[in-house]
Design a protein around this motif. Structure first.
Motif, PDB file in Angstrom:
ATOM      1  N   ARG A   4       0.838  -1.198   0.000  1.00  0.00           N
ATOM      2  CA  ARG A   4       0.000   0.000   0.000  1.00  0.00           C
ATOM      3  C   ARG A   4       0.881   1.259   0.000  1.00  0.00           C
ATOM      4  NH1 ARG A   4      -1.085   4.082   2.600  1.00  0.00           N
ATOM      5  NH2 ARG A   4       0.161   3.459   4.363  1.00  0.00           N
ATOM      6  N   TYR A   5       1.887   1.253   0.838  1.00  0.00           N
ATOM      7  CA  TYR A   5       2.850   2.348   0.941  1.00  0.00           C
ATOM      8  C   TYR A   5       3.566   2.560  -0.402  1.00  0.00           C
ATOM      9  CZ  TYR A   5       7.650   3.930   2.007  1.00  0.00           C
ATOM     10  OH  TYR A   5       8.872   4.544   1.983  1.00  0.00           O
ATOM     11  N   HIS A   6       3.995   1.460  -1.012  1.00  0.00           N
ATOM     12  CA  HIS A   6       4.726   1.495  -2.276  1.00  0.00           C
ATOM     13  C   HIS A   6       3.867   2.095  -3.391  1.00  0.00           C
ATOM     14  CE1 HIS A   6       6.846  -0.405  -5.761  1.00  0.00           C
ATOM     15  NE2 HIS A   6       7.898  -0.070  -5.037  1.00  0.00           N
ATOM     16  N   LYS A   7       2.616   1.684  -3.471  1.00  0.00           N
ATOM     17  CA  LYS A   7       1.705   2.213  -4.493  1.00  0.00           C
ATOM     18  C   LYS A   7       1.415   3.696  -4.272  1.00  0.00           C
ATOM     19  CE  LYS A   7      -0.599  -2.112  -5.599  1.00  0.00           C
ATOM     20  NZ  LYS A   7      -1.846  -2.901  -5.486  1.00  0.00           N
ATOM     21  N   ALA A   8       1.323   4.111  -3.012  1.00  0.00           N
ATOM     22  CA  ALA A   8       1.041   5.517  -2.703  1.00  0.00           C
ATOM     23  C   ALA A   8       2.175   6.419  -3.184  1.00  0.00           C
ATOM     24  CB  ALA A   8       0.820   5.687  -1.203  1.00  0.00           C
ATOM     25  N   ILE A   9       3.399   5.928  -3.134  1.00  0.00           N
ATOM     26  CA  ILE A   9       4.543   6.715  -3.617  1.00  0.00           C
ATOM     27  C   ILE A   9       4.409   6.956  -5.117  1.00  0.00           C
ATOM     28  CG2 ILE A   9       7.034   6.677  -4.033  1.00  0.00           C
ATOM     29  CD1 ILE A   9       7.319   5.190  -1.356  1.00  0.00           C
ATOM     30  N   LEU A  10       4.043   5.917  -5.854  1.00  0.00           N
ATOM     31  CA  LEU A  10       3.921   6.052  -7.307  1.00  0.00           C
ATOM     32  C   LEU A  10       2.833   7.057  -7.686  1.00  0.00           C
ATOM     33  CD1 LEU A  10       5.082   5.054  -9.978  1.00  0.00           C
ATOM     34  CD2 LEU A  10       3.373   3.227  -9.954  1.00  0.00           C
ATOM     35  N   LYS A  11       1.799   7.153  -6.880  1.00  0.00           N
ATOM     36  CA  LYS A  11       0.742   8.129  -7.143  1.00  0.00           C
ATOM     37  C   LYS A  11       1.257   9.560  -7.020  1.00  0.00           C
ATOM     38  CE  LYS A  11      -3.158   5.245  -5.836  1.00  0.00           C
ATOM     39  NZ  LYS A  11      -4.234   5.019  -4.866  1.00  0.00           N
ATOM     40  N   GLN A  12       2.263   9.754  -6.185  1.00  0.00           N
ATOM     41  CA  GLN A  12       2.815  11.087  -5.981  1.00  0.00           C
ATOM     42  C   GLN A  12       3.956  11.406  -6.937  1.00  0.00           C
ATOM     43  OE1 GLN A  12       3.417  12.505  -1.978  1.00  0.00           O
ATOM     44  NE2 GLN A  12       2.226  10.798  -1.187  1.00  0.00           N
ATOM     45  N   ASP A  13       4.623  10.379  -7.440  1.00  0.00           N
ATOM     46  CA  ASP A  13       5.762  10.595  -8.333  1.00  0.00           C
ATOM     47  C   ASP A  13       5.779   9.501  -9.397  1.00  0.00           C
ATOM     48  OD1 ASP A  13       8.167  11.053  -9.613  1.00  0.00           O
ATOM     49  OD2 ASP A  13       9.394  10.887  -7.818  1.00  0.00           O
ATOM     50  N   ARG A  14       5.360   9.843 -10.589  1.00  0.00           N
ATOM     51  CA  ARG A  14       5.303   8.851 -11.661  1.00  0.00           C
ATOM     52  C   ARG A  14       6.689   8.391 -12.101  1.00  0.00           C
ATOM     53  NH1 ARG A  14       3.941  12.760 -16.764  1.00  0.00           N
ATOM     54  NH2 ARG A  14       5.794  13.981 -16.432  1.00  0.00           N
ATOM     55  N   HIS A  15       7.735   9.078 -11.648  1.00  0.00           N
ATOM     56  CA  HIS A  15       9.111   8.695 -11.972  1.00  0.00           C
ATOM     57  C   HIS A  15       9.762   7.883 -10.850  1.00  0.00           C
ATOM     58  CE1 HIS A  15       9.006  11.215 -15.497  1.00  0.00           C
ATOM     59  NE2 HIS A  15       8.555  12.217 -14.759  1.00  0.00           N
ATOM     60  N   ALA A  16       8.960   7.378  -9.951  1.00  0.00           N
ATOM     61  CA  ALA A  16       9.488   6.640  -8.796  1.00  0.00           C
ATOM     62  C   ALA A  16      10.355   5.458  -9.217  1.00  0.00           C
ATOM     63  CB  ALA A  16       8.342   6.167  -7.903  1.00  0.00           C
ATOM     64  N   PHE A  17      10.049   4.839 -10.351  1.00  0.00           N
ATOM     65  CA  PHE A  17      10.815   3.673 -10.789  1.00  0.00           C
ATOM     66  C   PHE A  17      12.241   4.014 -11.193  1.00  0.00           C
ATOM     67  CE2 PHE A  17       6.591   1.762 -11.199  1.00  0.00           C
ATOM     68  CZ  PHE A  17       6.828   0.570 -10.532  1.00  0.00           C
ATOM     69  N   GLU A  18      12.555   5.277 -11.248  1.00  0.00           N
ATOM     70  CA  GLU A  18      13.933   5.685 -11.526  1.00  0.00           C
ATOM     71  C   GLU A  18      14.796   5.613 -10.266  1.00  0.00           C
ATOM     72  OE1 GLU A  18      13.626   9.562 -13.302  1.00  0.00           O
ATOM     73  OE2 GLU A  18      12.412   8.788 -14.961  1.00  0.00           O
ATOM     74  N   ASN A  19      14.174   5.422  -9.116  1.00  0.00           N
ATOM     75  CA  ASN A  19      14.881   5.325  -7.845  1.00  0.00           C
ATOM     76  C   ASN A  19      15.165   3.850  -7.545  1.00  0.00           C
ATOM     77  OD1 ASN A  19      14.856   4.867  -4.790  1.00  0.00           O
ATOM     78  ND2 ASN A  19      15.173   7.077  -4.941  1.00  0.00           N
ATOM     79  N   LYS A  20      16.433   3.506  -7.333  1.00  0.00           N
ATOM     80  CA  LYS A  20      16.802   2.095  -7.137  1.00  0.00           C
ATOM     81  C   LYS A  20      16.183   1.492  -5.879  1.00  0.00           C
ATOM     82  CE  LYS A  20      21.204   2.905  -4.818  1.00  0.00           C
ATOM     83  NZ  LYS A  20      22.635   2.695  -4.822  1.00  0.00           N
ATOM     84  N   HIS A  21      16.024   2.288  -4.831  1.00  0.00           N
ATOM     85  CA  HIS A  21      15.419   1.760  -3.604  1.00  0.00           C
ATOM     86  C   HIS A  21      13.935   1.472  -3.803  1.00  0.00           C
ATOM     87  CE1 HIS A  21      19.085   3.716  -2.036  1.00  0.00           C
ATOM     88  NE2 HIS A  21      19.143   2.578  -1.379  1.00  0.00           N
ATOM     89  N   TYR A  22      13.271   2.302  -4.586  1.00  0.00           N
ATOM     90  CA  TYR A  22      11.864   2.065  -4.887  1.00  0.00           C
ATOM     91  C   TYR A  22      11.714   0.740  -5.647  1.00  0.00           C
ATOM     92  CZ  TYR A  22       7.091   2.770  -6.451  1.00  0.00           C
ATOM     93  OH  TYR A  22       5.748   2.601  -6.675  1.00  0.00           O
ATOM     94  N   CYS A  23      12.598   0.500  -6.589  1.00  0.00           N
ATOM     95  CA  CYS A  23      12.564  -0.747  -7.357  1.00  0.00           C
ATOM     96  C   CYS A  23      12.908  -1.950  -6.479  1.00  0.00           C
ATOM     97  CB  CYS A  23      13.516  -0.662  -8.540  1.00  0.00           C
ATOM     98  SG  CYS A  23      12.986   0.538  -9.777  1.00  0.00           S
ATOM     99  N   MET A  24      13.852  -1.766  -5.564  1.00  0.00           N
ATOM    100  CA  MET A  24      14.212  -2.834  -4.633  1.00  0.00           C
ATOM    101  C   MET A  24      13.004  -3.207  -3.776  1.00  0.00           C
ATOM    102  SD  MET A  24      17.134  -2.873  -1.628  1.00  0.00           S
ATOM    103  CE  MET A  24      18.270  -2.031  -2.690  1.00  0.00           C
ATOM    104  N   MET A  25      12.255  -2.206  -3.344  1.00  0.00           N
ATOM    105  CA  MET A  25      11.049  -2.458  -2.552  1.00  0.00           C
ATOM    106  C   MET A  25      10.038  -3.272  -3.357  1.00  0.00           C
ATOM    107  SD  MET A  25      10.443   1.185  -0.727  1.00  0.00           S
ATOM    108  CE  MET A  25      11.349   1.676   0.727  1.00  0.00           C
ATOM    109  N   ARG A  26       9.837  -2.909  -4.613  1.00  0.00           N
ATOM    110  CA  ARG A  26       8.911  -3.643  -5.479  1.00  0.00           C
ATOM    111  C   ARG A  26       9.340  -5.102  -5.569  1.00  0.00           C
ATOM    112  NH1 ARG A  26      10.132  -2.344 -11.146  1.00  0.00           N
ATOM    113  NH2 ARG A  26      11.832  -3.658 -10.482  1.00  0.00           N
TER     114      ARG A  26
END
Length: 158
Positions: free
Chosen positions: A122-144
């Motif tokens: 839920r937390y991970h999806k909420a970040i993407l709603k705020q920043d559509r470029h979240a997948f450019e962050n390596k930690h965000y991808c690691m979380m996924r």
């Protein structure tokens, strides 16, 4: 059992446009709802490192690489140790200032993982709603990736 992550925005950083890397530095309060009672589980700044550390430890338990792992909180002397034994997870908190160890909770491992993954996702999806470029962050991808691995373990795929 349920979990809830509450993020406290930094007043100065909140004035700037949303950036994932900055967001990961905010203070996070993690709450656990068990038997109808919600209690604070842990709190720390640099919360992304805490979440990644917990998920990494849970994955290692599933893989039989470890039966115990420790996550240190930032800006405090608190350490949380997660110990897996006979399908139970015991979580203790060590307070470095006074050398005291307190049992925070004991629960079924599967219940804890399910609650953690549900809130982590839920937390991970909420970040993407705020920043559509979240997948450019390596930690965000690691979380996924961690979420997917834990979900696969929970469903028995791996």
């Amino acid at each position: 059992m349920r979990m809830r992550f509450e993020i406290e925005p930094d007043e100065e950083l909140a004035q700037l446009s949303f950036r994932v890397s900055t967001y990961f530095e905010y203070r996070m309060n993690m709450f656990v709802l068990q038997n109808g009672v919600e209690k604070e589980f842990c709190t720390s700044t640099f919360h992304a490192a805490i979440l990644v550390g917990i998920a990494k430890g849970l994955i290692e338990i599933y893989a039989d690489e470890k039966s115990k792992f420790t996550v240190e909180m930032y800006e405090s002397t608190l350490e949380y140790t997660f110990t897996y034994f006979q399908k139970l997870l015991t979580i203790t908190r060590y307070e470095g200032y006074n050398g005291e160890t307190i049992e925070m909770m004991k629960c079924r491992f599967d219940d804890f993982v399910e609650a953690f993954v549900k809130e982590y996702e839920r937390y991970h999806k909420a970040i993407l709603k705020q920043d559509r470029h979240a997948f450019e962050n390596k930690h965000y991808c690691m979380m996924r990736d961690q979420i997917n691995i834990l979900k696969n373990h929970m469903s028995g795929v791996i």
